[in-house]
Write a protein that holds these residues in place. Structure first.
Motif, PDB file in Angstrom:
ATOM      1  N   LEU A   1      10.179   3.013   5.983  1.00 54.29           N
ATOM      2  CA  LEU A   1       9.217   3.943   6.578  1.00 54.29           C
ATOM      3  C   LEU A   1       8.313   3.225   7.574  1.00 54.29           C
ATOM      4  O   LEU A   1       7.979   3.777   8.634  1.00 54.29           O
ATOM      5  CB  LEU A   1       8.382   4.618   5.490  1.00 54.29           C
ATOM      6  CG  LEU A   1       9.099   5.701   4.674  1.00 54.29           C
ATOM      7  CD1 LEU A   1       8.215   6.177   3.537  1.00 54.29           C
ATOM      8  CD2 LEU A   1       9.512   6.870   5.566  1.00 54.29           C
ATOM      9  N   LEU A   2       7.900   2.005   7.251  1.00 50.30           N
ATOM     10  CA  LEU A   2       7.070   1.242   8.184  1.00 50.30           C
ATOM     11  C   LEU A   2       7.846   0.925   9.457  1.00 50.30           C
ATOM     12  O   LEU A   2       7.277   0.936  10.557  1.00 50.30           O
ATOM     13  CB  LEU A   2       6.572  -0.049   7.524  1.00 50.30           C
ATOM     14  CG  LEU A   2       5.477   0.141   6.474  1.00 50.30           C
ATOM     15  CD1 LEU A   2       5.152  -1.187   5.796  1.00 50.30           C
ATOM     16  CD2 LEU A   2       4.205   0.735   7.105  1.00 50.30           C
ATOM     17  N   ALA A   3       9.143   0.649   9.322  1.00 50.35           N
ATOM     18  CA  ALA A   3       9.971   0.404  10.503  1.00 50.35           C
ATOM     19  C   ALA A   3      10.035   1.652  11.377  1.00 50.35           C
ATOM     20  O   ALA A   3       9.981   1.577  12.613  1.00 50.35           O
ATOM     21  CB  ALA A   3      11.369  -0.034  10.080  1.00 50.35           C
ATOM     22  N   VAL A   4      10.148   2.829  10.726  1.00 46.74           N
ATOM     23  CA  VAL A   4      10.176   4.088  11.469  1.00 46.74           C
ATOM     24  C   VAL A   4       8.838   4.313  12.173  1.00 46.74           C
ATOM     25  O   VAL A   4       8.794   4.708  13.352  1.00 46.74           O
ATOM     26  CB  VAL A   4      10.490   5.273  10.525  1.00 46.74           C
ATOM     27  CG1 VAL A   4      10.262   6.608  11.227  1.00 46.74           C
ATOM     28  CG2 VAL A   4      11.925   5.179  10.025  1.00 46.74           C
ATOM     29  N   LEU A   5       7.727   4.044  11.470  1.00 42.37           N
ATOM     30  CA  LEU A   5       6.400   4.214  12.067  1.00 42.37           C
ATOM     31  C   LEU A   5       6.210   3.290  13.262  1.00 42.37           C
ATOM     32  O   LEU A   5       5.701   3.704  14.311  1.00 42.37           O
ATOM     33  CB  LEU A   5       5.308   3.954  11.026  1.00 42.37           C
ATOM     34  CG  LEU A   5       5.141   5.024   9.950  1.00 42.37           C
ATOM     35  CD1 LEU A   5       4.207   4.525   8.860  1.00 42.37           C
ATOM     36  CD2 LEU A   5       4.605   6.316  10.548  1.00 42.37           C
ATOM     37  N   ASP A   6       6.617   2.031  13.106  1.00 35.95           N
ATOM     38  CA  ASP A   6       6.494   1.087  14.222  1.00 35.95           C
ATOM     39  C   ASP A   6       7.347   1.542  15.405  1.00 35.95           C
ATOM     40  O   ASP A   6       6.912   1.497  16.552  1.00 35.95           O
ATOM     41  CB  ASP A   6       6.917  -0.320  13.785  1.00 35.95           C
ATOM     42  CG  ASP A   6       5.868  -1.007  12.917  1.00 35.95           C
ATOM     43  OD1 ASP A   6       4.729  -0.495  12.855  1.00 35.95           O
ATOM     44  OD2 ASP A   6       6.180  -2.053  12.320  1.00 35.95           O
ATOM     45  N   GLY A   7       8.559   1.982  15.101  1.00 33.84           N
ATOM     46  CA  GLY A   7       9.435   2.456  16.172  1.00 33.84           C
ATOM     47  C   GLY A   7       8.891   3.696  16.864  1.00 33.84           C
ATOM     48  O   GLY A   7       9.052   3.864  18.082  1.00 33.84           O
ATOM     49  N   SER A   8       8.210   4.551  16.103  1.00 32.74           N
ATOM     50  CA  SER A   8       7.680   5.787  16.680  1.00 32.74           C
ATOM     51  C   SER A   8       6.608   5.501  17.727  1.00 32.74           C
ATOM     52  O   SER A   8       6.356   6.326  18.616  1.00 32.74           O
ATOM     53  CB  SER A   8       7.109   6.689  15.573  1.00 32.74           C
ATOM     54  OG  SER A   8       5.912   6.144  15.042  1.00 32.74           O
TER      55      SER A   8
ATOM     56  N   LEU B   1       0.836  -1.204   0.000  1.00 29.93           N
ATOM     57  CA  LEU B   1       0.000   0.000   0.000  1.00 29.93           C
ATOM     58  C   LEU B   1       0.874   1.258   0.000  1.00 29.93           C
ATOM     59  O   LEU B   1       0.641   2.194  -0.762  1.00 29.93           O
ATOM     60  CB  LEU B   1      -0.909   0.012   1.230  1.00 29.93           C
ATOM     61  CG  LEU B   1      -2.115  -0.929   1.233  1.00 29.93           C
ATOM     62  CD1 LEU B   1      -2.799  -0.896   2.598  1.00 29.93           C
ATOM     63  CD2 LEU B   1      -3.105  -0.541   0.139  1.00 29.93           C
ATOM     64  N   LEU B   2       1.873   1.259   0.869  1.00 29.89           N
ATOM     65  CA  LEU B   2       2.737   2.429   0.982  1.00 29.89           C
ATOM     66  C   LEU B   2       3.629   2.577  -0.246  1.00 29.89           C
ATOM     67  O   LEU B   2       3.827   3.697  -0.747  1.00 29.89           O
ATOM     68  CB  LEU B   2       3.588   2.319   2.249  1.00 29.89           C
ATOM     69  CG  LEU B   2       4.426   3.529   2.643  1.00 29.89           C
ATOM     70  CD1 LEU B   2       3.604   4.806   2.635  1.00 29.89           C
ATOM     71  CD2 LEU B   2       5.061   3.311   4.014  1.00 29.89           C
ATOM     72  N   ALA B   3       4.150   1.461  -0.757  1.00 31.88           N
ATOM     73  CA  ALA B   3       4.986   1.516  -1.959  1.00 31.88           C
ATOM     74  C   ALA B   3       4.199   2.076  -3.145  1.00 31.88           C
ATOM     75  O   ALA B   3       4.731   2.863  -3.937  1.00 31.88           O
ATOM     76  CB  ALA B   3       5.544   0.142  -2.288  1.00 31.88           C
ATOM     77  N   SER B   4       2.943   1.679  -3.273  1.00 33.57           N
ATOM     78  CA  SER B   4       2.105   2.189  -4.374  1.00 33.57           C
ATOM     79  C   SER B   4       1.916   3.695  -4.259  1.00 33.57           C
ATOM     80  O   SER B   4       1.950   4.419  -5.262  1.00 33.57           O
ATOM     81  CB  SER B   4       0.736   1.493  -4.360  1.00 33.57           C
ATOM     82  OG  SER B   4       0.877   0.117  -4.650  1.00 33.57           O
TER      83      SER B   4
END
Length: 203
Positions: free
Chosen positions: A153-160, A126-129
């Motif tokens: 980016l998903l790793a950053v979001l999860d970490g946040s 979804l994010l890549a699209s």
């Protein structure tokens, strides 16, 4: 024979999922059916009419998150500020412990581990699209591989989501602003001068 109204059925189903989400966020994935029913104000029999098991509730929650993310990220990227804001808005300071509880449970439960991996792959797509659409519009750095960037980016979001666990005094609104600034800089389309300067920089 009773006729089921599809819209009302789906509305009630989502209400039950949100009640379950509140209990899972408070108690972890070990939250009982009785606890979920108390939160939703329904009997177990009523809950089982919509979800035959707790596993089905968890599956419904994964799908609910995906559906909401898909709706959130499906729009056209028409402005350089659009995509970073959409990404930052996926951050939620509410109930972050559920994510970490699921990650911990995945070490013991193969079914949850498999569902988490599939969920991550679907979120990444979804994010890549959305990133590809931003690149096509000339608003996002097209030298970055969309799928790898989506993963990071998903790793950053999860970490946040751990920010307030580490420091409860952190203001959620300020944390989102900082996340938005970070994502904006990562996605920013670089000018020809910036790229030339990077090529000349000694390594």
């Amino acid at each position: 024979m009773r006729t089921v109204n599809p819209d009302q059925h789906e509305k009630k189903r989502r209400e039950l999922l949100r009640a379950a989400l509140r209990r899972f966020a408070a108690e972890g994935v070990q939250a009982s059916i009785a606890s979920i029913c108390a939160e939703a104000g329904v009997s177990p029999g009523h809950l089982y009419h919509y979800f035959p098991s707790k596993e089905a509730i968890l599956e419904g929650l994964f799908q609910l998150v995906l559906d909401e993310a898909a709706a959130h990220l499906s729009g056209d990227v028409q402005d350089a500020r659009d995509l970073p804001a959409l990404v930052a808005d996926l951050y939620s300071g509410k109930g972050p412990s559920l994510l970490f509880d699921l990650l911990a449970e995945s070490q013991r439960n193969a079914a949850i581990a498999d569902r988490l991996r599939r969920h991550s792959a679907e979120m990444k797509q979804l994010l890549a699209s959305a990133i590809v659409r931003g690149q096509a519009a000339g608003l996002v750095d097209d030298t970055l591989p969309a799928e790898t960037l989506a993963t990071m980016l998903l790793a950053v979001l999860d970490g946040s989501k751990a920010i307030r666990l580490r420091d409860p005094a952190v203001d959620r609104g300020h944390a989102r602003e900082m996340l938005l600034a970070l994502v904006s800089r990562v996605l920013k389309r670089r000018s020809a001068d910036e790229m030339t300067g990077e090529m000349r920089r000694p390594r």
